[in-house]
Design a protein around this motif. Structure first.
Motif, short mmCIF file in Angstrom:
data_model
loop_
_atom_site.label_atom_id
_atom_site.label_comp_id
_atom_site.label_asym_id
_atom_site.label_seq_id
_atom_site.Cartn_x
_atom_site.Cartn_y
_atom_site.Cartn_z
N THR A 91 50.05 9.06 71.52
CA THR A 91 51.26 9.28 70.44
C THR A 91 52.62 9.89 71.49
OG1 THR A 91 49.80 9.34 68.80
CG2 THR A 91 51.94 9.83 68.39
N ILE A 92 53.53 9.13 71.47
CA ILE A 92 54.39 9.76 72.17
C ILE A 92 55.63 10.50 71.11
CG2 ILE A 92 56.67 9.13 73.58
CD1 ILE A 92 55.13 6.68 74.38
N ASP A 93 55.84 11.81 71.44
CA ASP A 93 56.81 12.26 70.61
C ASP A 93 58.35 12.57 71.14
OD1 ASP A 93 56.61 15.75 70.65
OD2 ASP A 93 55.59 14.16 71.99
N THR A 94 59.51 12.40 70.49
CA THR A 94 60.62 12.40 70.86
C THR A 94 61.28 13.17 69.67
OG1 THR A 94 60.61 10.21 71.95
CG2 THR A 94 62.59 11.33 71.86
N SER A 95 62.53 13.93 70.26
CA SER A 95 63.23 14.60 69.27
C SER A 95 64.76 14.24 69.38
CB SER A 95 63.26 16.05 69.31
OG SER A 95 62.02 16.51 68.99
N PHE A 96 65.80 14.07 68.67
CA PHE A 96 67.09 13.62 68.86
C PHE A 96 67.92 13.87 67.43
CE2 PHE A 96 64.44 9.85 68.38
CZ PHE A 96 64.97 9.27 67.10
N TYR A 97 69.01 13.46 67.60
CA TYR A 97 69.78 13.54 66.09
C TYR A 97 70.34 12.29 65.90
CZ TYR A 97 69.77 18.55 66.99
OH TYR A 97 69.47 19.84 66.98
N ILE A 98 70.35 12.18 64.42
CA ILE A 98 70.80 10.94 63.82
C ILE A 98 71.73 11.19 62.58
CG2 ILE A 98 70.46 8.81 62.47
CD1 ILE A 98 67.70 8.57 63.88
N LYS A 99 72.99 11.03 62.65
CA LYS A 99 74.12 11.44 61.86
C LYS A 99 74.00 12.87 61.64
CE LYS A 99 73.13 7.15 59.16
NZ LYS A 99 72.71 6.79 58.01
N TYR A 102 68.54 16.64 62.97
CA TYR A 102 67.40 16.56 63.74
C TYR A 102 66.34 15.67 63.30
CZ TYR A 102 63.41 18.45 66.21
OH TYR A 102 62.34 18.72 67.00
N VAL A 103 65.90 14.99 64.40
CA VAL A 103 64.95 13.89 63.82
C VAL A 103 63.67 13.84 64.95
CG1 VAL A 103 64.35 11.62 63.37
CG2 VAL A 103 66.48 12.52 62.63
N LYS A 104 62.50 13.94 64.53
CA LYS A 104 61.37 14.05 65.15
C LYS A 104 60.74 12.62 65.05
CE LYS A 104 58.06 16.13 67.67
NZ LYS A 104 58.19 17.08 68.69
N GLN A 105 60.60 11.87 66.12
CA GLN A 105 59.84 10.55 66.23
C GLN A 105 58.87 10.79 66.90
OE1 GLN A 105 61.27 7.73 69.00
NE2 GLN A 105 62.00 6.30 67.59
N VAL A 122 55.45 3.68 64.06
CA VAL A 122 56.73 4.58 64.31
C VAL A 122 56.99 5.71 63.06
CG1 VAL A 122 58.48 2.79 63.58
CG2 VAL A 122 58.83 4.96 65.23
N SER A 123 57.28 6.90 63.57
CA SER A 123 57.44 7.81 62.23
C SER A 123 58.49 8.62 62.80
CB SER A 123 56.11 8.60 62.30
OG SER A 123 56.47 9.63 61.31
N TYR A 124 59.61 8.89 61.71
CA TYR A 124 60.68 9.61 61.64
C TYR A 124 60.41 10.75 60.59
CZ TYR A 124 62.81 5.92 64.27
OH TYR A 124 63.33 5.00 65.18
N SER A 125 60.90 12.07 61.03
CA SER A 125 60.75 13.08 60.27
C SER A 125 61.97 14.05 60.48
CB SER A 125 59.50 14.22 60.60
OG SER A 125 58.21 13.39 60.30
N ILE A 158 65.00 -0.10 58.97
CA ILE A 158 65.10 0.04 57.51
C ILE A 158 65.13 1.60 57.51
CG2 ILE A 158 63.40 -0.15 55.70
CD1 ILE A 158 62.83 -2.94 56.54
N ILE A 159 64.04 2.28 58.18
CA ILE A 159 63.96 3.82 58.04
C ILE A 159 65.19 4.49 58.45
CG2 ILE A 159 62.73 5.70 59.16
CD1 ILE A 159 60.05 3.69 59.43
N ILE A 160 65.90 4.21 59.67
CA ILE A 160 67.08 4.90 59.95
C ILE A 160 68.22 4.46 58.91
CG2 ILE A 160 68.76 4.75 61.61
CD1 ILE A 160 66.68 4.21 63.90
N SER A 161 68.03 3.60 58.26
CA SER A 161 69.12 3.10 57.16
C SER A 161 69.09 4.37 56.03
CB SER A 161 69.01 1.83 56.74
OG SER A 161 67.93 1.59 55.73
N GLY A 162 68.07 4.90 56.02
CA GLY A 162 67.81 5.78 54.86
C GLY A 162 67.90 7.41 55.24
N ILE A 163 68.28 7.64 56.58
CA ILE A 163 68.32 9.00 56.93
C ILE A 163 69.64 9.56 56.43
CG2 ILE A 163 68.34 10.57 58.70
CD1 ILE A 163 66.26 8.83 60.32
N LYS A 164 69.55 10.68 55.69
CA LYS A 164 70.96 11.18 55.12
C LYS A 164 71.04 12.76 55.67
CE LYS A 164 71.29 8.40 51.31
NZ LYS A 164 71.47 8.10 50.02
#
Length: 164
Positions: A91-99, A102-105, A122-125, A158-164
């Motif tokens: 499992t590959i983990d990456t961190s970045f920013y959306i809007k 902080y998001v962990k993928q 794929v998982s976003y937290s 779909i998932i990214i569309s819901g990140i607020k």
């Protein structure tokens, strides 16, 4: 959770519990070998935020697999969704920013314990607006005999569309 996702028609809610939701779509497509099932799913859950260590890969996978054992069960009683971690599948983990958030993928593979299904996930937290809950949205694909990347990209959108 105060979230809005832009999902396609035909997606249905399979299970709902406290802080847990599971939606999926099922379609049949044909290829040269006959008809095959294609399933795309989204799992959404939240848990209390205590500290940043909860964003570590091992903690996120432990929760993912615990939810799989509880809610994402297969045809038989002892069948459930679980992460594949071995020498061939990491499992590959990456961190970045959306809007500005902080998001962990996590990206990897899943399989049904005691069954033959499996595929990519794929998982976003991220933290909710009040920074009191970790929200995790996971997309998974089951599509034997078909290219899975386009289906996974659809779920990611779909998932990214819901990140607020």
């Amino acid at each position: 959770m105060n979230l809005t996702f832009k999902a396609p028609e035909g997606i249905k809610l399979n299970k709902r519990a406290k802080d847990f939701w599971w939606w999926s779509t099922l379609e049949i497509q044909k290829d040269q070998n006959g008809s095959h099932e294609i399933q795309k799913g989204i799992v959404l859950h939240q848990n209390d935020y205590i500290n940043k260590n909860q964003f570590e890969k091992s903690n996120l996978l432990w929760i993912k697999d615990s939810l799989g054992k509880t809610y994402l069960t297969g045809r038989s009683d002892n069948s459930f969704m679980k992460t594949v971690e071995n020498e061939l599948s990491k499992t590959i983990d990456t961190s970045f920013y959306i809007k500005n958030k902080y998001v962990k993928q996590l990206k990897g593979c899943w399989r049904m314990e005691n069954d033959k299904m499996g595929g990519p996930f794929v998982s976003y937290s991220w933290l909710n607006l009040k920074k009191t809950k970790i929200i995790t949205a996971q997309g998974y694909v089951y599509a034997p005999n078909f290219e899975k990347s386009k289906y996974l990209r659809e779920l990611e959108a779909i998932i990214i569309s819901g990140i607020k």
